[in-house]
Motif scaffolding. Structure first.
Motif: not given
Length: 579
Positions: A181-207
């Motif tokens: 994410f280093g080449q992206f801006g702060r908000m881009d990092q914020f958004m990509m991190s949230y997408i990673l968290l949301i996807v993995t967090g929802i999948l974790e509930a159904f592990s």
């Protein structure tokens, strides 16, 4: 050349209305989900009483109950099929049902049975390990991760491992943030991190199994770290140079809100996977920040997108009700970046050709560096250790988490005030904080969990949590002021790695409490006292000019021997007389 910091200080305002709104929004979006996720293992991974599943359990129960031998029929059945073991609860030893063994009993062996021959019967019955799984006490939790994946007996260590994997994921998050994410801006990092968290967090509930759960937890933690640090960076870059320290402490204080919300969630939601979804799914609304909160003007200027930066600065001015001179932007903009974001430089190299080894090359700088590394490691070890282990207090687990979160608000406020008191400063503030932690945890280690000691133990835990929260914020400000500018990024990066190490070890230390209950608290207390003693050897930085070179940093805080001073004075006096 027009500098960004000059615009904030002299025209727009260092901490105006817009910056306060952004701090509130980013504080909620960047820290509340982080707190919910980091402390959630207290409830998600909660351990409950368990017993072996016995074949024909219900047929045996039906036969014994049919004979109506005793009024408490189910207790008698459990006494028939599960052996007891002696367990120490601090004040006394009691007999409890064994969680890992059962009697080798079957329906056919309970053909002619009466209460009078219980003891004789059991003495002639061999025991065996649980071979068909476990049944669990669901009076408090309907389901937990421990119950879902049978993390008991020979697999009990996997509970603590899941928390350590999460902390390891936060360390991995710093690598992901820089490399991908280093080449992206702060908000881009914020958004990509949230997408990673949301996807993995929802999948974790159904592990489907523990391995999948742990892997998803690693990447969810990486996303959580990216959210936390990118929002923190945005907040820091929105405000002027004199407001960054207080803004950072206020940002951190939002974590306590998340802890208190978690206590409420967990009280009403007793299934682990539903609690996981309730924590993660609402995070989808924070994706709207992409259209609400602008990119950092400082970053935009640093990558040459000055037109977009000017638009954002004008937005700041409008909300802050400030008029910008029409000819202000006729000059070239420069970021004048005196904030060194060490997360961006740790893995990308240093343009000044300095490296981490330089921190160990000079004796005085080396001493300060090692002391700070130890302090960072112990702050994380104790902070997360106390946070994860609230269940050992006894009493109401939900109130314990609520109180532990609430105490952080006055802790951060006290830390901010103490550090700026002239007679106290940075060093004495940190000494006071470590003293509170050391005394509270050392005494707590020898207060039994049983009897009427709940309030005493709670008071000591809250005192320790207050002290470690103060230390948690103080040591980060202190380190940034001690390291010289050329090595500040490297110094903070290495201290950060030490902090992650402490966080990874915290769940394992709690696990060692199974061997001796006082051990974790005693280690918290001893290591905190050592940290406080080491702080004595650090220089006071309040009101001091930051070291701009390694040479100045090496001399900063170094004691000058009196005979050398006297010799130098005599030389000057002789020179004056000769003239």
């Amino acid at each position: 050349m027009l500098h960004y910091d000059d615009i904030l200080v002299n025209i727009v305002g260092e901490f105006g209305t817009y910056q306060k709104i952004a701090l509130f929004l980013l504080g909620i979006g960047g820290t509340v989900p982080s707190a919910l996720l980091v402390i959630s293992p207290v409830f998600l991974l909660a351990t409950t009483d368990s017993w072996c599943i016995v074949p024909d359990r219900y047929k045996i129960s039906k036969r014994v109950c049919f004979n109506n031998i005793t009024e408490s029929c189910e207790d008698l059945v459990k006494h028939l099929i599960i052996p007891k073991e002696t367990r120490n609860f601090g004040c006394k030893s009691v007999l409890v049902f064994d969680q890992c063994r059962r009697y080798n009993i079957s329906y056919d062996s309970v053909t002619d049975y009466s209460e009078a021959y219980i003891d004789q019967y059991l003495n002639n019955t061999e025991t065996m390990k649980c071979d068909l799984g476990w049944e669990y006490d669901t009076s408090q939790y309907k389901s937990t991760v421990s119950q879902e994946f049978d993390l008991v007996c020979d697999r009990f260590y996997l509970n603590a491992l899941a928390s350590s994997v999460y902390m390891l994921g936060m360390l991995g998050g710093s690598v992901i943030l820089v490399i991908f994410f280093g080449q992206f801006g702060r908000m881009d990092q914020f958004m990509m991190s949230y997408i990673l968290l949301i996807v993995t967090g929802i999948l974790e509930a159904f592990s489907p199994n523990y391995v999948v759960f742990a892997v998803l937890r690693f990447f969810m933690a990486a996303g959580q770290y990216g959210i936390f640090i990118s929002a923190f960076t945005l907040v820091s870059e929105y405000v002027g140079p004199t407001k960054r320290a207080i803004t950072g402490m206020i940002y951190m204080a939002h974590l306590s809100v998340g802890y208190m919300i978690l206590a409420g969630y967990a009280y009403f939601i007793r299934d682990w996977w539903i609690l996981q979804l309730v924590i993660v799914v609402p995070c989808i609304m924070f994706l709207s920040y992409y259209w609400i909160i602008p990119e950092s003007p400082r970053w935009l200027i640093s990558v040459g997108r000055t037109e977009k930066a000017v638009e954002t600065i004008k937005l700041f001015a409008r909300v802050n009700k400030v008029t910008i001179p029409e000819d202000l932007f006729n000059q070239d903009l420069d970021s004048d970046d005196d904030i060194i974001h060490f997360h961006e430089k740790t893995y990308s190299g240093n343009q000044n050709n300095y490296c981490c080894a330089d921190l160990l090359r000079y004796p005085n700088l080396r001493l300060k560096f090692l002391i700070l590394c130890y302090n960072w490691a112990i702050t994380s070890l104790v902070y997360y250790g106390i946070s994860f282990d609230t269940s050992s207090l006894g009493g109401n687990a939900y109130l314990n988490v609520l109180f532990a979160g609430a105490v952080e608000i006055p802790a951060y406020i006290s830390g901010m005030i103490l550090m700026d008191v002239p007679r106290i400063g940075r060093r004495r503030s940190l000494l006071i904080a470590w003293g509170l932690v050391g005394v509270a945890c050392s005494v707590l280690a020898f207060i039994p969990t049983c009897g009427g000691n709940y309030r005493v133990r709670l008071a000591l835990v809250l005192l320790g949590k207050f002290g470690i929260t103060c230390a948690f914020g103080m040591v980060r400000v202190y380190a940034a002021e001690i390291f010289p500018t050329p090595l500040r990024s490297e110094g903070l990066a290495m201290c950060s790695v030490c902090a992650y190490t402490g966080g990874i070890l915290a769940p394992q230390l709690i696990l060692m409490g199974e061997l001796w209950k006082p051990l974790p608290k005693l280690i918290y207390g001893i290591t905190s006292i050592i940290a406080g003693i080491l702080v004595i050897y650090l220089p006071e930085t309040r009101g001091k000019q930051l070291s701009e070179t390694i040479e100045k940093a090496e001399q900063f805080g170094k004691k000058v021997k009196k005979h050398r001073v006297s010799s130098k004075t005599n030389d000057i006096e002789e020179s004056r007389l000769l003239k």
